[in-house]
Design an enzyme around this catalytic site. Structure first.
Site, short mmCIF file in Angstrom:
data_model
loop_
_atom_site.label_atom_id
_atom_site.label_comp_id
_atom_site.label_asym_id
_atom_site.label_seq_id
_atom_site.Cartn_x
_atom_site.Cartn_y
_atom_site.Cartn_z
N GLY A 208 0.83 -1.21 0.00
CA GLY A 208 0.00 0.00 0.00
C GLY A 208 0.86 1.25 0.00
O GLY A 208 2.06 1.18 -0.23
N ASN A 209 0.23 2.37 0.24
CA ASN A 209 0.99 3.62 0.35
C ASN A 209 0.35 4.49 1.42
O ASN A 209 -0.66 4.12 2.01
CB ASN A 209 1.04 4.32 -1.01
CG ASN A 209 -0.35 4.65 -1.52
OD1 ASN A 209 -1.04 5.47 -0.95
ND2 ASN A 209 -0.78 3.97 -2.58
N ARG A 210 0.93 5.66 1.65
CA ARG A 210 0.54 6.44 2.81
C ARG A 210 -0.54 7.48 2.52
O ARG A 210 -0.79 8.35 3.33
CB ARG A 210 1.78 7.10 3.40
CG ARG A 210 2.76 6.06 3.91
CD ARG A 210 4.07 6.67 4.35
NE ARG A 210 3.89 7.63 5.43
CZ ARG A 210 4.86 8.35 5.95
NH1 ARG A 210 6.07 8.23 5.49
NH2 ARG A 210 4.62 9.19 6.93
#
Ligand SMILES: Cc1cc2nc3c(=O)[nH]c(=O)nc-3n(C[C@H](O)[C@H](O)[C@H](O)COP(=O)(O)O)c2cc1C
Length: 411
Positions: A208-210
């Site tokens: 995922g990412n932030r």
């Protein structure tokens, strides 16, 4: 027009009712949305919530009196400089005074001196609200163009219930934004992708990412306030962040992976006048997704084979080029940049905009103070030939306004 280059000045008048405690939250919401707020309480209001609270929240000195700051003619200057005046709560007493044009305190003079829209959020016991005097005052004020939000029917101070409960701060904010927003996107269909995709590895893990989705949600909320019909393709956004997109003209389509986001965006973009790709989409996904949780013992977690995801924004631009989008569709892409060197950043932005075939590229500075998971953001908006057409920093709403202004001026 209230674009990003103009500070929006809001005067919040507070009068003497218990609901003043809810106005504390309203002031927070307004400042969080990037507005410059000056609080003008009445003497009675200060018996409910004191000066230090208003000053700390608004970051402006607070007084009830026309005799303070006389050199700057404060008794009229506040009203003259306001883009909107809200009175929350508005007591029966203050409503009567406003109707009669009484100016024996700073709130009264401010209201007489302003040409800005005025929004009242009445709060009082049901009997006081129903009283013929109050109703006649309200009828007079609305006939003069004063706007009302609430009151709601519900629980009142002292355990009573009935009409007279002040509207909730979020409702007042929505009514305020609707009065402030230029309706320059009326009739346009806007699609925004927001959040960050998650690419499953196994049933419990993902790549995922932030991205929190805050910037995309701010864009959706602001586009709706400007009259657009909005679809948000929302990738893994928390309920807390999504709450800001509560608006009758916003439809939310939840998605998880990049492939789901691509499908939803392609479908929605087919009928969109403006497409804004604010979501952080994974470039790669695991080549295989395990049906069972991978374990350390099996030694299966030391290597991950990846395959490339579709470039959604490039696909949308290609679709448009092939005529599979409404005529004149505008496409905005985002690029997160960690480089502090403006020359390098702009050159990369110029190349990226051309490669993707989009109209505008919002270059998002992702560092310790801005960008992912942060409340504030800073962008440079790059148009044709790599020219920086606009830049904005501050709250994600301030950045959203700048992006929508740039879209508006290029259309
Ligand atoms: C505990 C308490 C709660 C009150 N709540 C309200 C209220 O919700 N609405 C209202 O119209 N008046 C309310 N009042 C009466 C007003 O405070 C009073 O009419 C006052 O003069 C209003 O002054 P202002 O309009 O200048 O602020 C309340 C008074 C007390 C003591």
């Amino acid at each position: 027009m209230l674009g990003q280059n103009r500070t929006v000045n809001i005067v919040v008048g507070v009068t003497g009712g218990i609901a003043a405690y809810k106005t504390v939250h309203l002031v927070r919401l307004l400042t969080k949305a990037g507005h410059d707020v000056t609080v003008v309480p009445t003497e009675d209001a200060l018996r409910f919530v004191g000066t230090p609270t208003w000053e700390a929240l608004s970051r402006h000195p607070v007084t009830t009196s026309v005799h303070d700051d006389v050199a700057r003619v404060r008794h009229v200057a506040l009203g003259q400089g306001a883009n909107l005046v809200i009175v929350a709560p508005a007591t029966a007493n203050s409503i009567a005074k406003i109707t009669a044009g009484i100016a024996d305190n700073l709130l009264g003079t401010t209201l007489l001196a302003t040409e800005a829209p005025v929004l009242l959020a009445p709060a009082m016991h049901a009997e006081m609200w129903r009283n013929a005097a109050t109703q006649a005052n309200i009828a007079t004020l609305t006939s003069r163009g004063v706007h009302l939000v609430g009151p709601a029917d519900g629980e009142l101070a002292g355990g009573d219930s009935g009409p007279g409960r002040m509207a909730e701060p979020e409702q007042i904010l929505e009514a305020a934004l609707a009065l402030l927003a230029p309706r320059d996107l009326e009739g346009l269909r806007v699609v925004v992708s927001a959040g960050g995709t998650r690419e499953p590895i196994d049933p419990v893990r993902f790549l995922g990412n932030r991205s929190s989705g805050r910037q995309g949600i701010a864009l959706a909320a602001d586009a709706a306030a400007r009259g657009a019909d909005v679809t948000v393709v929302a990738a893994n956004i928390s309920a807390d962040v999504l709450a800001d997109a509560r608006h009758p003209s916003i439809r939310v389509l939840p998605v998880g992976t990049a492939a789901e986001l691509a499908d939803a965006m392609k479908e929605a973009a087919r009928a969109a006048d403006i497409v804004i790709m604010a979501a952080a989409v994974a470039d790669y996904r695991p080549a295989t997704v395990s049906e069972h949780k991978l374990t350390k013992e099996q030694g299966l977690l030391t290597r991950l084979d990846l395959v490339e995801n579709e470039d959604v924004v490039a696909a949308l631009a290609a679709s448009r080029a092939e005529g599979r989008a409404p005529h004149g569709q505008t496409i905005v892409a985002f690029a997160a940049e960690t480089s502090e060197d403006p020359v390098e950043r702009r050159e990369r932005a110029r190349r990226k905009r051309e490669r993707k075939g989009v109209d505008l590229l919002a270059v998002n500075l992702a560092n310790a103070d801005h960008g992912f998971e942060k409340r504030d953001n800073a962008v440079e908006i790059v148009g044709g030939g790599g020219a920086v057409v606009s830049s904005a920093s501050g709250s994600k709403h301030a950045v959203a306004r700048a992006i929508l202004d740039a879209v508006r001026s290029m259309r």
